[in-house]
Design a protein around this motif. Structure first.
Motif, PDB file in Angstrom:
ATOM      1  N   GLU A  98     -14.635  42.172  18.452  1.00 22.68           N
ATOM      2  CA  GLU A  98     -14.595  43.223  19.466  1.00 22.68           C
ATOM      3  C   GLU A  98     -15.949  43.883  19.699  1.00 22.68           C
ATOM      4  OE1 GLU A  98     -10.428  45.401  19.486  1.00 22.68           O
ATOM      5  OE2 GLU A  98     -11.254  45.337  17.453  1.00 22.68           O
ATOM      6  N   MET A  99     -16.937  43.577  18.880  1.00 27.28           N
ATOM      7  CA  MET A  99     -18.240  44.250  18.986  1.00 27.28           C
ATOM      8  C   MET A  99     -18.894  44.036  20.353  1.00 27.28           C
ATOM      9  SD  MET A  99     -18.768  46.045  16.328  1.00 27.28           S
ATOM     10  CE  MET A  99     -17.025  46.297  16.071  1.00 27.28           C
ATOM     11  N   SER A 133     -26.013  45.121  17.360  1.00 26.85           N
ATOM     12  CA  SER A 133     -24.761  44.741  16.707  1.00 26.85           C
ATOM     13  C   SER A 133     -24.589  45.396  15.343  1.00 26.85           C
ATOM     14  CB  SER A 133     -24.641  43.223  16.599  1.00 26.85           C
ATOM     15  OG  SER A 133     -25.735  42.691  15.901  1.00 26.85           O
ATOM     16  N   LEU A 134     -25.656  45.510  14.579  1.00 29.97           N
ATOM     17  CA  LEU A 134     -25.565  46.147  13.263  1.00 29.97           C
ATOM     18  C   LEU A 134     -25.206  47.631  13.397  1.00 29.97           C
ATOM     19  CD1 LEU A 134     -25.795  45.761  10.241  1.00 29.97           C
ATOM     20  CD2 LEU A 134     -28.229  46.253  10.418  1.00 29.97           C
ATOM     21  N   ALA A 135     -25.811  48.307  14.378  1.00 33.40           N
ATOM     22  CA  ALA A 135     -25.511  49.722  14.606  1.00 33.40           C
ATOM     23  C   ALA A 135     -24.069  49.899  15.102  1.00 33.40           C
ATOM     24  CB  ALA A 135     -26.496  50.320  15.611  1.00 33.40           C
ATOM     25  N   LEU A 136     -23.614  48.997  15.972  1.00 29.78           N
ATOM     26  CA  LEU A 136     -22.228  49.056  16.439  1.00 29.78           C
ATOM     27  C   LEU A 136     -21.262  48.857  15.277  1.00 29.78           C
ATOM     28  CD1 LEU A 136     -22.419  47.114  19.807  1.00 29.78           C
ATOM     29  CD2 LEU A 136     -21.684  49.480  19.517  1.00 29.78           C
ATOM     30  N   PHE A 173     -15.042  54.293  24.834  1.00 33.30           N
ATOM     31  CA  PHE A 173     -14.919  54.044  23.389  1.00 33.30           C
ATOM     32  C   PHE A 173     -14.011  55.077  22.739  1.00 33.30           C
ATOM     33  CE2 PHE A 173     -16.545  54.650  19.003  1.00 33.30           C
ATOM     34  CZ  PHE A 173     -16.206  53.403  18.495  1.00 33.30           C
ATOM     35  N   THR A 174     -14.222  56.355  23.053  1.00 34.03           N
ATOM     36  CA  THR A 174     -13.396  57.392  22.426  1.00 34.03           C
ATOM     37  C   THR A 174     -11.937  57.277  22.885  1.00 34.03           C
ATOM     38  OG1 THR A 174     -14.059  59.035  24.085  1.00 34.03           O
ATOM     39  CG2 THR A 174     -15.305  58.994  22.021  1.00 34.03           C
ATOM     40  N   ALA A 175     -11.718  56.893  24.141  1.00 35.39           N
ATOM     41  CA  ALA A 175     -10.349  56.686  24.632  1.00 35.39           C
ATOM     42  C   ALA A 175      -9.696  55.516  23.896  1.00 35.39           C
ATOM     43  CB  ALA A 175     -10.352  56.439  26.138  1.00 35.39           C
ATOM     44  N   ASP A 176     -10.467  54.480  23.617  1.00 34.35           N
ATOM     45  CA  ASP A 176      -9.955  53.329  22.871  1.00 34.35           C
ATOM     46  C   ASP A 176      -9.566  53.748  21.450  1.00 34.35           C
ATOM     47  OD1 ASP A 176      -9.509  50.379  22.567  1.00 34.35           O
ATOM     48  OD2 ASP A 176     -11.118  50.599  21.094  1.00 34.35           O
TER      49      ASP A 176
END
Length: 91
Positions: free
Chosen positions: A60-61, A38-41, A72-75
């Motif tokens: 949203e994490m 979670s911290l890295a996200l 993720f990139t599409a989002d």
């Protein structure tokens, strides 16, 4: 645009000491793939927010952790595309 975002995300992950040598668009960001905690996200999200002028909500994490790199990139692209419309309706 998605290729630029992907390159930025991979560079950010490399800077965060993640091995991205075998990462593909189908690689999960969470436990099934890169295993971002979670911290890295959160750190990745902040870097993407700063670079592309978008915002993620803290809740949203968990959803982000289940996305692949391509999802993720599409989002991110979708959020960028929504920016002018949001700015225009706020005026």
């Amino acid at each position: 645009m998605q290729d630029r975002i992907r390159a930025f995300v991979l560079a950010a992950l490399t800077e965060m000491q993640y091995d991205v040598s075998e990462v593909t668009g189908d690689t999960d960001l969470g436990p099934a793939g890169l295993d971002l905690e979670s911290l890295a996200l959160a750190e990745l999200s902040v870097q993407v927010e700063d670079e592309f002028g978008i915002k993620f909500d803290l809740d949203e994490m968990e959803t982000t952790a289940m996305m692949t790199l391509d999802e993720f990139t599409a989002d991110v692209v979708k959020r960028i595309d929504a920016l002018p419309a949001a700015a225009g309706s706020a005026a």
